[in-house]
Design a protein around this motif. Structure first.
Motif, PDB file in Angstrom:
ATOM      1  N   VAL A 150      -7.416   3.899  -4.553  1.00 46.36           N
ATOM      2  CA  VAL A 150      -8.378   4.025  -3.626  1.00 46.36           C
ATOM      3  C   VAL A 150      -8.311   5.688  -3.012  1.00 46.36           C
ATOM      4  N   ALA A 151      -9.449   6.106  -2.736  1.00 45.74           N
ATOM      5  CA  ALA A 151      -9.245   7.428  -2.061  1.00 45.74           C
ATOM      6  C   ALA A 151      -8.912   7.361  -0.675  1.00 45.74           C
ATOM      7  N   GLY A 152      -8.181   8.074  -0.121  1.00 45.82           N
ATOM      8  CA  GLY A 152      -7.776   8.142   1.028  1.00 45.82           C
ATOM      9  C   GLY A 152      -8.687   8.580   2.184  1.00 45.82           C
ATOM     10  N   MET A 206      -4.935  -6.245   9.744  1.00 42.22           N
ATOM     11  CA  MET A 206      -6.553  -5.891   9.768  1.00 42.22           C
ATOM     12  C   MET A 206      -7.107  -5.799  10.970  1.00 42.22           C
ATOM     13  N   ALA A 207      -7.061  -7.177  11.944  1.00 38.54           N
ATOM     14  CA  ALA A 207      -7.722  -6.908  13.111  1.00 38.54           C
ATOM     15  C   ALA A 207      -7.092  -5.840  14.005  1.00 38.54           C
ATOM     16  N   VAL A 213       0.715  -1.304   0.026  1.00 41.87           N
ATOM     17  CA  VAL A 213       0.105  -0.099  -0.164  1.00 41.87           C
ATOM     18  C   VAL A 213       0.964   1.230   0.015  1.00 41.87           C
ATOM     19  N   VAL A 214       0.669   2.047  -0.910  1.00 39.84           N
ATOM     20  CA  VAL A 214       1.510   3.356  -1.014  1.00 39.84           C
ATOM     21  C   VAL A 214       0.646   4.228  -0.855  1.00 39.84           C
ATOM     22  N   ALA A 253      -8.664   2.875   4.737  1.00 40.17           N
ATOM     23  CA  ALA A 253      -9.260   2.670   3.387  1.00 40.17           C
ATOM     24  C   ALA A 253      -8.726   1.724   2.605  1.00 40.17           C
ATOM     25  N   ALA A 254      -7.492   1.614   2.660  1.00 42.52           N
ATOM     26  CA  ALA A 254      -6.713   0.706   1.925  1.00 42.52           C
ATOM     27  C   ALA A 254      -7.157  -0.959   2.499  1.00 42.52           C
ATOM     28  N   LEU A 255      -7.337  -0.868   3.832  1.00 45.80           N
ATOM     29  CA  LEU A 255      -7.366  -2.282   4.362  1.00 45.80           C
ATOM     30  C   LEU A 255      -8.891  -2.681   3.831  1.00 45.80           C
ATOM     31  N   ALA A 256      -9.749  -1.630   4.068  1.00 46.62           N
ATOM     32  CA  ALA A 256     -11.121  -2.073   3.713  1.00 46.62           C
ATOM     33  C   ALA A 256     -11.237  -2.630   2.191  1.00 46.62           C
TER      34      ALA A 256
END
Ligand SMILES: C[C@](O)(CO)[C@H](O)COP(=O)(O)O
Length: 226
Positions: free
Chosen positions: A79-81, A173-174, A12-13, A91-94
């Motif tokens: 993806v939008a932050g 994620m958790a 993820v960047v 947002a990335a993890l979602a």
């Protein structure tokens, strides 16, 4: 005995901020660095690395058009932050959640988009360690601290944190899911709070963060030495 199949490693960047401390007419990650935007260097470093299976770029809403073109060029998703770094990480993890829950992705690295000179060696070190637990690249504390009155045990724990940071995808994620109101500036702080072991690997002096105008000049100089 057959080995369980491995999931993918995704980077993820993060480029969800405005980069206003640069004082430029646009987001600092869109400023030109030796022929391409700062953020393109960061995305390319992961997209071209053999240990990385996919790249997810997280951008500020105002920059999505131009970031989409950069993402497309390197085969990354966009993806939008959110309003803060943790919001952008969430947002990335979602976005990755279904693939993490299915086991298709098992390792996630998170990188500051404003660190364009991350090296293949550093990505390898972090990607390898992140399969087994949290990982954080660290540089020694500056000499000023060595001359301070701190006792050695405290001084020895100090260092300059860098990115990419990361860890096992389900743990990460958790950790964010259960963090409540906590808002940390480092990805691994979420893992530490969740009781996941975090180990340090060597950071790199050249892995600078472009925040102010002199940082961009230094990045140009470092690229010239490559
Ligand atoms: C490592 C870090 O805290 C991740 O958010 C960040 O990159 C540190 O940057 P700084 O400019 O050295 O504070």
């Amino acid at each position: 005995m057959s080995k369980a199949p491995r999931g993918q490693t995704v980077a993820v960047v993060l480029a969800g901020g405005r980069g206003t401390r640069m004082g430029a007419d646009r987001n600092k990650v869109l400023l030109e660095l030796d022929g391409r935007p700062v953020i393109a260097w960061s995305v390319a470093a992961f997209a071209e690395h053999p240990a990385i299976d996919g790249v997810l770029l997280v951008g500020h809403r105002d920059d999505l058009d131009v970031l989409q073109a950069i993402a497309d060029e390197y085969g990354a998703a966009l993806v939008a932050g959110g309003a803060s770094r943790p919001d952008s990480e969430r947002a990335a993890l979602a976005q990755l959640r279904p693939a993490i829950e299915s086991g298709a992705i098992d390792t996630v690295l998170i990188h500051d988009g404003a660190r364009p000179l991350v090296s293949p060696d550093l990505i390898s070190r972090v990607a390898d360690a992140a399969r087994r637990g949290g990982v954080l690249p660290v540089l020694p504390a500056p000499p000023l601290l060595e001359r301070s009155t701190m006792q050695p045990p405290a001084a020895a724990r100090l260092g300059r944190a860098q990115t990419p940071q990361g860890g096992p995808a389900t743990d990460l994620m958790a950790a964010y899911d259960n963090a409540g109101e906590y808002a940390g500036t480092d990805t691994v702080s979420y893992l530490e709070r969740a009781g996941v072991p975090v180990r340090a690997v060597d950071g790199e002096e050249s892995n600078i963060k472009v925040t102010y105008p002199p940082d961009l000049r230094r990045a140009h100089a470092l690229l010239a030495q490559r």
